[in-house]
Write a protein that holds these residues in place. Structure first.
Motif, PDB file in Angstrom:
ATOM      1  N   PHE A 106       0.865  -1.159   0.000  1.00 56.22           N
ATOM      2  CA  PHE A 106       0.000   0.000   0.000  1.00 56.22           C
ATOM      3  C   PHE A 106       0.910   1.219   0.000  1.00 56.22           C
ATOM      4  CE2 PHE A 106       1.477  -0.310   4.226  1.00 56.22           C
ATOM      5  CZ  PHE A 106       1.289  -1.622   4.593  1.00 56.22           C
ATOM      6  N   PRO A 107       0.392   2.392  -0.302  1.00 60.38           N
ATOM      7  CA  PRO A 107       1.247   3.587  -0.308  1.00 60.38           C
ATOM      8  C   PRO A 107       1.946   3.770   1.045  1.00 60.38           C
ATOM      9  CG  PRO A 107      -0.873   4.070  -1.295  1.00 60.38           C
ATOM     10  CD  PRO A 107      -0.990   2.698  -0.707  1.00 60.38           C
ATOM     11  N   ASP A 108       3.250   3.915   1.007  1.00 61.77           N
ATOM     12  CA  ASP A 108       4.031   4.032   2.239  1.00 61.77           C
ATOM     13  C   ASP A 108       4.467   5.474   2.428  1.00 61.77           C
ATOM     14  OD1 ASP A 108       5.618   3.414   4.501  1.00 61.77           O
ATOM     15  OD2 ASP A 108       7.387   3.292   3.217  1.00 61.77           O
ATOM     16  N   LEU A 109       4.215   6.012   3.606  1.00 64.85           N
ATOM     17  CA  LEU A 109       4.647   7.363   3.946  1.00 64.85           C
ATOM     18  C   LEU A 109       6.050   7.274   4.541  1.00 64.85           C
ATOM     19  CD1 LEU A 109       3.835  10.339   4.128  1.00 64.85           C
ATOM     20  CD2 LEU A 109       2.887   9.870   6.385  1.00 64.85           C
ATOM     21  N   PRO A 110       7.089   7.507   3.741  1.00 65.29           N
ATOM     22  CA  PRO A 110       8.455   7.211   4.195  1.00 65.29           C
ATOM     23  C   PRO A 110       8.941   8.080   5.346  1.00 65.29           C
ATOM     24  CG  PRO A 110       8.488   8.316   2.053  1.00 65.29           C
ATOM     25  CD  PRO A 110       7.058   8.000   2.355  1.00 65.29           C
ATOM     26  N   THR A 111       8.302   9.249   5.548  1.00 71.39           N
ATOM     27  CA  THR A 111       8.748  10.119   6.635  1.00 71.39           C
ATOM     28  C   THR A 111       8.161   9.717   7.985  1.00 71.39           C
ATOM     29  OG1 THR A 111       6.940  11.657   6.159  1.00 71.39           O
ATOM     30  CG2 THR A 111       9.053  12.075   5.073  1.00 71.39           C
ATOM     31  N   LEU A 112       7.172   8.821   7.966  1.00 70.10           N
ATOM     32  CA  LEU A 112       6.525   8.430   9.218  1.00 70.10           C
ATOM     33  C   LEU A 112       7.296   7.282   9.867  1.00 70.10           C
ATOM     34  CD1 LEU A 112       4.092   8.781  11.120  1.00 70.10           C
ATOM     35  CD2 LEU A 112       2.888   7.068   9.742  1.00 70.10           C
ATOM     36  N   ASN A 113       7.764   7.512  11.083  1.00 75.47           N
ATOM     37  CA  ASN A 113       8.479   6.497  11.870  1.00 75.47           C
ATOM     38  C   ASN A 113       9.727   5.968  11.158  1.00 75.47           C
ATOM     39  OD1 ASN A 113       6.834   6.367  14.263  1.00 75.47           O
ATOM     40  ND2 ASN A 113       5.236   5.432  12.991  1.00 75.47           N
ATOM     41  N   THR A 114      10.435   6.881  10.504  1.00 72.92           N
ATOM     42  CA  THR A 114      11.699   6.475   9.869  1.00 72.92           C
ATOM     43  C   THR A 114      12.726   6.060  10.909  1.00 72.92           C
ATOM     44  OG1 THR A 114      12.364   8.804   9.818  1.00 72.92           O
ATOM     45  CG2 THR A 114      11.428   7.901   7.814  1.00 72.92           C
ATOM     46  N   HIS A 115      12.593   6.556  12.135  1.00 80.33           N
ATOM     47  CA  HIS A 115      13.555   6.178  13.176  1.00 80.33           C
ATOM     48  C   HIS A 115      13.529   4.671  13.417  1.00 80.33           C
ATOM     49  CE1 HIS A 115       9.791   6.428  15.409  1.00 80.33           C
ATOM     50  NE2 HIS A 115      10.360   5.838  16.453  1.00 80.33           N
ATOM     51  N   ALA A 116      12.353   4.058  13.220  1.00 76.85           N
ATOM     52  CA  ALA A 116      12.241   2.614  13.445  1.00 76.85           C
ATOM     53  C   ALA A 116      12.824   1.823  12.282  1.00 76.85           C
ATOM     54  CB  ALA A 116      10.778   2.235  13.669  1.00 76.85           C
ATOM     55  N   SER A 117      12.395   2.138  11.066  1.00 82.37           N
ATOM     56  CA  SER A 117      12.915   1.388   9.915  1.00 82.37           C
ATOM     57  C   SER A 117      14.399   1.658   9.708  1.00 82.37           C
ATOM     58  CB  SER A 117      12.115   1.729   8.651  1.00 82.37           C
ATOM     59  OG  SER A 117      12.012   3.118   8.466  1.00 82.37           O
ATOM     60  N   ASP A 118      14.842   2.892   9.952  1.00 81.28           N
ATOM     61  CA  ASP A 118      16.273   3.194   9.812  1.00 81.28           C
ATOM     62  C   ASP A 118      17.108   2.388  10.798  1.00 81.28           C
ATOM     63  OD1 ASP A 118      15.801   4.941   7.775  1.00 81.28           O
ATOM     64  OD2 ASP A 118      16.124   6.775   8.942  1.00 81.28           O
ATOM     65  N   ALA A 119      16.590   2.195  12.006  1.00 80.29           N
ATOM     66  CA  ALA A 119      17.321   1.398  13.000  1.00 80.29           C
ATOM     67  C   ALA A 119      17.533  -0.026  12.502  1.00 80.29           C
ATOM     68  CB  ALA A 119      16.572   1.397  14.332  1.00 80.29           C
ATOM     69  N   VAL A 120      16.517  -0.585  11.846  1.00 79.03           N
ATOM     70  CA  VAL A 120      16.634  -1.948  11.305  1.00 79.03           C
ATOM     71  C   VAL A 120      17.691  -1.990  10.206  1.00 79.03           C
ATOM     72  CG1 VAL A 120      15.407  -3.804  10.117  1.00 79.03           C
ATOM     73  CG2 VAL A 120      14.252  -2.492  11.907  1.00 79.03           C
ATOM     74  N   PHE A 121      17.655  -1.019   9.285  1.00 78.85           N
ATOM     75  CA  PHE A 121      18.623  -1.013   8.185  1.00 78.85           C
ATOM     76  C   PHE A 121      20.050  -0.800   8.710  1.00 78.85           C
ATOM     77  CE2 PHE A 121      14.770   0.774   5.853  1.00 78.85           C
ATOM     78  CZ  PHE A 121      14.367  -0.484   5.436  1.00 78.85           C
ATOM     79  N   GLN A 122      20.185   0.021   9.748  1.00 76.56           N
ATOM     80  CA  GLN A 122      21.509   0.226  10.345  1.00 76.56           C
ATOM     81  C   GLN A 122      22.007  -1.045  11.028  1.00 76.56           C
ATOM     82  OE1 GLN A 122      20.649   3.570  12.891  1.00 76.56           O
ATOM     83  NE2 GLN A 122      20.394   4.974  11.148  1.00 76.56           N
TER      84      GLN A 122
END
Length: 658
Positions: free
Chosen positions: A38-54
Motif C-alpha cells: 500500500f502507499p508508504d509514507l516514508p517520513t513516518l516512523n523512519t527512526h524505526a525502519s532506519d534502525a533496522v537497516f543500520q
C-alpha cells in the motif's frame, strides 16, 4: 500547478463518488507485507525502519562474531502502523537486496505447544517468497552455494545468476545423473568443505530448490514435513515418519541449522508480528507473548556466531502494555535478548502529526488519481489542507486517520439545472471544453465510442446520400452485438452492427485499426465473413496513415475492398470528437442525473447527423482511395524501416511467420 492541466471538476467528482480509496484499508494483513502493499509514507516512523537497516549493515560488516545476531523490539498502540513498518522494511529489502526477509505473523500459530515446529514451517514458507533477484529467496541462497561448489570443482567456472541456474539445473542434473549420478553429492561435499558444521541434508535440500521439478518437495522437507518415499529417495533425503511432538523436539535444531547456513550468504531479518494475543497458552500456562519471547531468546542464544556470516536481525513487534506487563518482567535475560540492539529499550512508533496527516492523504490520493488518469486542483482534493492539519494534531493512529478519510471522502452536491435537457447541454459544453490529446491513437476508446454511438441509433432508418456521395439505401439499425468466436477474433473486429437494408439482413463488422493494431492481422479477420458471421467489413483508420502497394497487407486490402465489398472509412478528429464528448457524458450520466432514455433522446440528433456514422452505414464504393496509397518503394526501405508504416509492415510480417 498549471490550471489548464487540471481535469474537469465534475469528472473528478464522478470518480470520487464511484470509488472510495480509503475504505477497508486501515487493517494491514500478511499479504500486504508480501504483495504489492500500500502507499508508504516514508517520513513516518523512519527512526524505526532506519534502525533496522543500520542493524543489518552493522551485522554485515562487523568483524566480531558477537555482533552477528541482534534483536530489536518495536512497540506501538493498535493501529499506529506496526505492520506498515514491516511492510516498508520488506519492500525495501527486496528492492535493494541487502537482506532476506522472514515474516512470522503469530496469528498463524494455532498451537503454542508446537511453536518451534510452526516457526520452522513459517521460515520455509517465507523463504519461498520472491526475493531481490526475481526468484525465491531459497533459490538465491542455493545459487550462492552452487556457484561456490562449481568454482571448487572448476576454478574457471562462470558465476551464474539464479535465473540462469534455474534454466539449466534440471538439464545438467539429468546429464550428470546419466553419467555417474553424483552431481548433488559433489556439490554438497564442496559446500560442506566451506561450512563443515552444516547439516549435509539441509545443504542438499536447499540446492534442490534450483530444480523446477523438485523445489516444492525440497521446501516441504525443509519445513519439517514428511515426503512420499519416492520423492525422498529421488532427493536423497531421510524421510522418517514422525509425530508432531517429534517434529517439535527437532524443530529448533533444524531452524538453527537453516539460519546458520542461510545467514552465511545473506543477512536475514526475522519479524515476529502480532504477539499480543492473550486468549491462548501452552501446556505450561505461558501466553503467546511469553512463548514467542522465549523462542526469540533461544534463537538469539543458539545461532552460530561466525565472523564470516552476514548476521541475523530479529524484530519483535508488540503493543506497549505487552512489553511492560509481559515481556519486560520475564526472567533469564529475555528482555535483553529481545531488544539487544537498543539495549533493552524498545523503539516506540509515533502517531501522526498535522504535517504527516497531509502527507499521508496526499500519498493515498496520488495513487487514486494516477490510476484514474486525473489531475486534481490540489493534491489532497476533496479535503482542505487546513482541515487535515487540524485533525492531524489529535495524535491519530494511521488506522484512525484512514478511517476518518474514508468517512469524509465526498464532494458537495453541485446545483444542477432542473430541466434534464439543460443538464445535458451543460455536460456537453463542459466536455467540448476539455482538451483531448491523441485520442485517435486509442483504439479501445474509439471502438467503445462507436459502439455506444450506434446503440443510440437502434431502430433508426437512414436514406439518402452521405457527404461523400455514397448512398444510404434505407438501412435500419436493429442491434449492436459482440463478435464471436472470441478466441479467433482476438479483439480485432470490435463489434457487429445488425441491420436491414431494403428487407435484406446485413451484418457489418467494425474494426478500428490505428497504429497499435496490426493492419494485416485485422484484415485477416475482416475477410473471414463466414467465420465471423458478417456480410460486410468496415475498416476504420486515418487515411493519413498510408499503405504501400507492395506486401501482403495491400494485397489483402485490395481483395477486401474489390472482391468482398469491404470499406476503409477515414477516421477524422473533428468527426469522432463530438461522439467522444457524448460518450463521456454517458459515463457521467449519474452525476448529471440523466437516465438512459433521456441520454438516448438528447444524443440522437447529434449521432444521427454524424458524418462518420453515416459513412460507415453507407454502401461501400468498391474502390481503394488513392489518397491512402504511397508510391513504389525499394526493398531496402522495407528491410530498414524508417517510418511508422514500415515498422508496422514488419510487425505484420512477424505475425505471418508466427
Amino acid at each position: 500547478m498549471d490550471s489548464s492541466a487540471i481535469s474537469p471538476i465534475e469528472t473528478i467528482n464522478v470518480a470520487i463518488q464511484s470509488h472510495n480509496p480509503f475504505l477497508n484499508v486501515g487493517i494491514v494483513k500478511e499479504q500486504d507485507v508480501w504483495g504489492k502493499g500500500f502507499p508508504d509514507l516514508p517520513t513516518l516512523n523512519t527512526h524505526a525502519s532506519d534502525a533496522v537497516f543500520q542493524a543489518i549493515e552493522l551485522l554485515r560488516t562487523s568483524q566480531s562474531s558477537q555482533d552477528k545476531v541482534t534483536s530489536i523490539a518495536i512497540t506501538a498502540a493498535q493501529g499506529v502502523g506496526k505492520t506498515h513498518i514491516l511492510s516498508r522494511i520488506r519492500h525495501q529489502l527486496k528492492a535493494n537486496g541487502s537482506a532476506l526477509f522472514v515474516y512470522a505473523g503469530v496469528n498463524n500459530y494455532t498451537d503454542l505447544n508446537l511453536v518451534k515446529y510452526q516457526f520452522q514451517q513459517t521460515l520455509a514458507d517465507s523463504l519461498s517468497n520472491t526475493g531481490s533477484q526475481g526468484v525465491m529467496q531459497w533459490q538465491q541462497v542455493a545459487t550462492a552455494m552452487a556457484n561456490e561448489g562449481f568454482k571448487a570443482i572448476n576454478a574457471d567456472a562462470p558465476n551464474l545468476s539464479a535465473k540462469q541456474l534455474l534454466e539449466r539445473f534440471d538439464k545438467v542434473c539429468a546429464t550428470w545423473s546419466a553419467r555417474n549420478k553424483n552431481l548433488m553429492d559433489r556439490l554438497t561435499k564442496e559446500v560442506l568443505r566451506i561450512k563443515p558444521n552444516a547439516d549435509p541434508y539441509i545443504v542438499r535440500a536447499i540446492l534442490w530448490t534450483l530444480s523446477e521439478t523438485q523445489a516444492s518437495f525440497a521446501i516441504k522437507w525443509l519445513s519439517g514435513n514428511e515426503l512420499a518415499n519416492s520423492h525422498a529417495d529421488a532427493l536423497g533425503l531421510p524421510n522418517l515418519s514422525k509425530t508432531n511432538q517429534d517434529r517439535e523436539a527437532e524443530a529448533l535444531k533444524s531452524v538453527q541449522q537453516i539460519l546458520n547456513l542461510v545467514s552465511y550468504y545473506n543477512p536475514i531479518v526475522i519479524c515476529f508480528d502480532e504477539i499480543d494475543v492473550e486468549n491462548n497458552c501452552n501446556a505450561d500456562g505461558f501466553t503467546t507473548p511469553q512463548v514467542i519471547a522465549d523462542l526469540v531468546k533461544r534463537l538469539h542464544d543458539t545461532l552460530e556466531h561466525s565472523e564470516l556470516g552476514r548476521g541475523v536481525v530479529i524484530l519483535t513487534v508488540m503493543m506497549p502494555d505487552t512489553w511492560t506487563n509481559k515481556v519486560d518482567s520475564m526472567p533469564a535475560g529475555i528482555p535483553d535478548r529481545i531488544s539487544k540492539y537498543t539495549q533493552r529499550k524498545p523503539i516506540d512508533l509515533k502517531s501522526l502529526s498535522g504535517d504527516s496527516m497531509v502527507e499521508l492523504v496526499t500519498l493515498w490520493l496520488k495513487e487514486f488519481y494516477d490510476v484514474k488518469n486525473l489531475t486534481p486542483p490540489n493534491p489532497f482534493y476533496p479535503f482542505e489542507e487546513d482541515e487535515l492539519r487540524k485533525y492531524g494534531k489529535n495524535k491519530l493512529t494511521v488506522r484512525e486517520a484512514l478511517k476518518w478519510c474514508a468517512e469524509n471522502f465526498k464532494v458537495s452536491e453541485e446545483r444542477l439545472p432542473e430541466d434534464p435537457y439543460e443538464r445535458f447541454k451543460l455536460a456537453l459544453q463542459r466536455e467540448m471544453a476539455v482538451e483531448r490529446v491523441n485520442y485517435l491513437e486509442d483504439n479501445l476508446l474509439v471502438a467503445n465510442v462507436l459502439h455506444f454511438s450506434f446503440q443510440t441509433l437502434k431502430g433508426e432508418k437512414f436514406e439518402g446520400e452521405t457527404f461523400t456521395g455514397e448512398k444510404l439505401n434505407g438501412i435500419k439499425i436493429e442491434d449492436v452485438v459482440e463478435v464471436s468466436p472470441k478466441a479467433l477474433n482476438n479483439g480485432y473486429i470490435n463489434f457487429k452492427i445488425l441491420a436491414k437494408e431494403q428487407d435484406t439482413d446485413i451484418r457489418i463488422g467494425i474494426a478500428v485499426l490505428q497504429p497499435s493494431k496490426s493492419m494485416l492481422a485485422g484484415l485477416n479477420r475482416l475477410i473471414e465473413y463466414q467465420k465471423f458471421d458478417i456480410t460486410r467489413g468496415c475498416l476504420l483508420r486515418s487515411k493519413s496513415k498510408k499503405l504501400k502497394t507492395k506486401g501482403e497487407t495491400y494485397k489483402l486490402l485490395e481483395h477486401f475492398i474489390s472482391n468482398l465489398g469491404g470499406e476503409w472509412v477515414d477516421l477524422k478528429e473533428e468527426e469522432i470528437r463530438q461522439l467522444i464528448d457524448i460518450y463521456f457524458i454517458y459515463q457521467k450520466r449519474k452525476y448529471y442525473q440523466l437516465d438512459d432514455e433521456q441520454l438516448l433522446s438528447f444524443s440522437q440528433p447529434i449521432t444521427r447527423e454524424n458524418p462518420l456514422l453515416l459513412e460507415i452505414l453507407s454502401a461501400p464504393s468498391g474502390q481503394i482511395d488513392t489518397e491512402t496509397i504511397e508510391g513504389e518503394e525499394l526493398l531496402n526501405d522495407f528491410l530498414n524501416p524508417s517510418s511508422t508504416e514500415d515498422a508496422e509492415n514488419l510487425e505484420d510480417l512477424s505475425e505471418l511467420l508466427n
